[in-house]
Each structure stands twice: as C-alpha cells, then as structure tokens.
Write a protein that holds these residues in place. Structure first.
Motif, PDB file in Angstrom:
ATOM      1  N   MET A  87       0.870  -1.186   0.000  1.00 40.97           N
ATOM      2  CA  MET A  87       0.000   0.000   0.000  1.00 40.97           C
ATOM      3  C   MET A  87       0.898   1.223   0.000  1.00 40.97           C
ATOM      4  N   GLU A  88       0.655   2.140  -0.927  1.00 37.77           N
ATOM      5  CA  GLU A  88       1.469   3.348  -0.949  1.00 37.77           C
ATOM      6  C   GLU A  88       0.697   4.498  -0.309  1.00 37.77           C
ATOM      7  N   VAL A  89       1.380   5.153   0.648  1.00 38.84           N
ATOM      8  CA  VAL A  89       0.749   6.241   1.404  1.00 38.84           C
ATOM      9  C   VAL A  89       1.511   7.536   1.113  1.00 38.84           C
ATOM     10  N   LEU A  90       0.786   8.557   0.683  1.00 38.74           N
ATOM     11  CA  LEU A  90       1.394   9.883   0.543  1.00 38.74           C
ATOM     12  C   LEU A  90       1.243  10.593   1.888  1.00 38.74           C
ATOM     13  N   VAL A  91       2.381  11.014   2.453  1.00 44.47           N
ATOM     14  CA  VAL A  91       2.328  11.773   3.707  1.00 44.47           C
ATOM     15  C   VAL A  91       2.799  13.202   3.428  1.00 44.47           C
ATOM     16  N   THR A  92       1.940  14.142   3.768  1.00 44.18           N
ATOM     17  CA  THR A  92       2.261  15.570   3.638  1.00 44.18           C
ATOM     18  C   THR A  92       2.342  16.138   5.053  1.00 44.18           C
ATOM     19  N   VAL A  93       3.438  16.853   5.331  1.00 43.63           N
ATOM     20  CA  VAL A  93       3.611  17.423   6.667  1.00 43.63           C
ATOM     21  C   VAL A  93       3.482  18.938   6.583  1.00 43.63           C
ATOM     22  N   GLU A  94       2.590  19.471   7.397  1.00 46.52           N
ATOM     23  CA  GLU A  94       2.470  20.931   7.482  1.00 46.52           C
ATOM     24  C   GLU A  94       3.026  21.396   8.818  1.00 46.52           C
ATOM     25  N   VAL A  95       3.641  22.586   8.799  1.00 42.83           N
ATOM     26  CA  VAL A  95       4.214  23.140  10.029  1.00 42.83           C
ATOM     27  C   VAL A  95       3.616  24.518  10.283  1.00 42.83           C
ATOM     28  N   GLU A  96       3.353  24.791  11.563  1.00 40.18           N
ATOM     29  CA  GLU A  96       2.844  26.118  11.938  1.00 40.18           C
ATOM     30  C   GLU A  96       3.372  26.496  13.315  1.00 40.18           C
ATOM     31  N   ASN A  97       3.576  27.785  13.502  1.00 42.71           N
ATOM     32  CA  ASN A  97       3.850  28.289  14.843  1.00 42.71           C
ATOM     33  C   ASN A  97       2.485  28.644  15.433  1.00 42.71           C
ATOM     34  N   PRO A  98       2.020  27.897  16.450  1.00 44.88           N
ATOM     35  CA  PRO A  98       0.643  28.105  16.911  1.00 44.88           C
ATOM     36  C   PRO A  98       0.428  29.458  17.591  1.00 44.88           C
ATOM     37  N   GLN A  99       1.533  30.186  17.863  1.00 49.49           N
ATOM     38  CA  GLN A  99       1.379  31.490  18.513  1.00 49.49           C
ATOM     39  C   GLN A  99       1.286  32.638  17.501  1.00 49.49           C
ATOM     40  N   ILE A 100       1.401  32.300  16.244  1.00 52.53           N
ATOM     41  CA  ILE A 100       1.355  33.331  15.204  1.00 52.53           C
ATOM     42  C   ILE A 100       0.176  33.064  14.276  1.00 52.53           C
ATOM     43  N   GLU A 101      -0.571  34.117  13.965  1.00 54.57           N
ATOM     44  CA  GLU A 101      -1.731  33.975  13.054  1.00 54.57           C
ATOM     45  C   GLU A 101      -1.222  33.946  11.625  1.00 54.57           C
ATOM     46  N   ALA A 102      -0.903  32.755  11.132  1.00 53.29           N
ATOM     47  CA  ALA A 102      -0.408  32.620   9.751  1.00 53.29           C
ATOM     48  C   ALA A 102      -0.755  31.225   9.257  1.00 53.29           C
ATOM     49  N   PRO A 103      -1.010  31.079   7.958  1.00 52.10           N
ATOM     50  CA  PRO A 103      -1.363  29.740   7.466  1.00 52.10           C
ATOM     51  C   PRO A 103      -0.177  28.774   7.598  1.00 52.10           C
ATOM     52  N   PRO A 104      -0.457  27.481   7.825  1.00 49.02           N
ATOM     53  CA  PRO A 104       0.642  26.510   7.913  1.00 49.02           C
ATOM     54  C   PRO A 104       1.373  26.380   6.577  1.00 49.02           C
ATOM     55  N   LYS A 105       2.635  25.935   6.646  1.00 44.75           N
ATOM     56  CA  LYS A 105       3.427  25.738   5.422  1.00 44.75           C
ATOM     57  C   LYS A 105       3.675  24.248   5.230  1.00 44.75           C
ATOM     58  N   VAL A 106       3.772  23.830   3.980  1.00 43.23           N
ATOM     59  CA  VAL A 106       4.123  22.421   3.726  1.00 43.23           C
ATOM     60  C   VAL A 106       5.618  22.268   3.991  1.00 43.23           C
ATOM     61  N   ALA A 107       5.956  21.391   4.944  1.00 38.61           N
ATOM     62  CA  ALA A 107       7.354  21.224   5.352  1.00 38.61           C
ATOM     63  C   ALA A 107       8.007  20.022   4.668  1.00 38.61           C
ATOM     64  N   LEU A 108       7.279  18.930   4.540  1.00 38.75           N
ATOM     65  CA  LEU A 108       7.823  17.713   3.925  1.00 38.75           C
ATOM     66  C   LEU A 108       6.715  16.986   3.169  1.00 38.75           C
ATOM     67  N   THR A 109       7.137  16.217   2.174  1.00 37.12           N
ATOM     68  CA  THR A 109       6.215  15.263   1.539  1.00 37.12           C
ATOM     69  C   THR A 109       7.008  13.987   1.243  1.00 37.12           C
ATOM     70  N   GLY A 110       6.307  12.876   1.160  1.00 35.96           N
ATOM     71  CA  GLY A 110       6.984  11.619   0.821  1.00 35.96           C
ATOM     72  C   GLY A 110       5.989  10.500   0.620  1.00 35.96           C
ATOM     73  N   TYR A 111       6.413   9.514  -0.169  1.00 40.60           N
ATOM     74  CA  TYR A 111       5.579   8.330  -0.421  1.00 40.60           C
ATOM     75  C   TYR A 111       6.157   7.148   0.364  1.00 40.60           C
ATOM     76  N   PHE A 112       5.334   6.520   1.174  1.00 40.46           N
ATOM     77  CA  PHE A 112       5.749   5.375   1.993  1.00 40.46           C
ATOM     78  C   PHE A 112       5.058   4.116   1.474  1.00 40.46           C
TER      79      PHE A 112
END
Ligand SMILES: CC(C)(COP(=O)(O)OP(=O)(O)OC[C@H]1O[C@@H](n2cnc3c(N)ncnc32)[C@H](O)[C@@H]1OP(=O)(O)O)[C@@H](O)C(=O)NCCC(=O)NCCS
Length: 162
Positions: A87-112
């Motif tokens: 089974m192939e799983v696409l994992v997308t990782v988003e990162v955010e600073n929860p103390q700042i009002e800003a949209p999260p950014k995509v930090a990593l992606t990968g297929y497992f």
C-alpha cells in the motif's frame, strides 16, 4: 474481502516539537519528522489492511520548509495506490507556529510503501482501493505505473541475487 475508499483510512496526526526533537539551534532533526511520517503511514496502512504492516520503501522524500521547537507539525496521510499486499501512502507534513496567526506551510512530503504481513511475517493480500475524486484517480494511475516499473526492477534484482 471488501474494497475500501481512500477516506476510510486517511489520517491527520499533530505533534508539538520539543527541545528533545531539535539540535542546539532549535531546528528539528529531519529524522524526527520522518519517524512521525512513518507512524502516520503505518496507521493508514493498518486501517486499510486491518493487519500488521512493515515499511518497505520511502520515495521522493522532500524537505521543503524547516521546523523549530514550539512548532506544531501535522502529518496528513492517505493511500495513493494499493497492490496485492503493498500500500502506498502519501504523507504531507504541514508546520505552523501556533502562537502566530499565519497559514501553515508544507514542510515535507513523501511516499511510503507499507506491506501487510501475516503472523509469519509474510506478505498478505489487502483490500482493493476505491478511488473516487478526479485527483485520487489521477494519482492512482500515476503511482500504478511506478509500481509496475518497480515490480520489474525488484524481480530483476532478486534474480541477480540468486
Ligand atoms: C517488505 C517485505 C515483507 C517484503 O517481502 P518479500 O519477500 O520481498 O515479498 P514479495 O516479493 O512478495 O513482495 C511483497 C510486496 O511488497 C512489495 N515490495 C517488496 N519490496 C519492496 C521494495 N523494496 N519497494 C517497494 N515495494 C516492495 C512488492 O512489490 C509486493 O507488492 P504487491 O504484493 O502489492 O505486489 C520484506 O522485504 C521485509 O520484511 N522487509 C523488512 C521490512 C522492515 O523491517 N521494515 C522496517 C520496520 S517496519
């Protein structure tokens, strides 16, 4: 064995990044995030297969944005393709600073690629995947081509080892 939808197994897993995850400058180690991605992929695969799974391969792992102590990283995992036991799983990782009002950014992606195994550690058949949206269908076709090419390479590699 009933086929299952992508939505049946997809996951969202958030974690707070702490000092033990980072170097002395506060940057989170890549391996820490990879571990979270692997866990997310395993949950997706276990839900789909309803069995034990192992990680067989990781492809196209991309580090796109740094993560720091105090950030929240969120792993989004979903199936892109299912073979007989893999089974192939696409994992997308988003990162955010929860103390700042800003949209999260995509930090990593990968297929497992995760493989369902039985009590003897041998690959076992998993339910087929139902793809519904145009995006799921397109990605399934793309990843199936890669799966078929890889099957050939794996068979050749096995032959040359014997
Ligand atoms: C994954 C594993 C069970 C596959 O065993 P195997 O004897 O190669 O089995 P097969 O050749 O029948 O392959 C089984 C499936 O895995 C896939 N596969 C095996 N090795 C692969 C690889 N390197 N990359 C991608 N897919 C792979 C095959 O394509 C096949 O998929 P399919 O059933 O959907 O067609 C075995 O290699 C293993 O146990 N590896 C160690 C896993 C591990 O310890 N991971 C880290 C800890 S979780």
């Amino acid at each position: 064995m009933a086929s299952k939808k992508v939505s049946h197994s997809q996951v969202v897993m958030s974690s707070l990044m702490l000092p033990q995850h980072a170097n002395t400058s506060g940057n989170v180690h890549g391996g820490e995030i990879m571990k979270l991605m692997d866990s997310a992929a395993a949950v997706v695969a276990r839900r789909h297969a309803r069995s034990n799974v192992v990680t067989a391969r990781v492809d196209e792992l991309r580090f796109l944005h740094p993560c720091h102590i105090g950030d929240v990283v969120t792993c989004y995992g979903k199936l892109t393709f299912v073979g007989r036991s893999s089974m192939e799983v696409l994992v997308t990782v988003e990162v955010e600073n929860p103390q700042i009002e800003a949209p999260p950014k995509v930090a990593l992606t990968g297929y497992f690629t995760m493989v369902a195994i039985d009590e003897n550690g041998r690959p076992k058949k998993v339910p087929e995947l139902i793809v519904e949206t145009p995006e799921e269908k397109k990605r399934y076709e793309e990843r199936e081509k890669i799966y078929r090419q890889r099957k050939k390479e794996l068979a050749e590699a096995k032959k040359s080892r014997t």
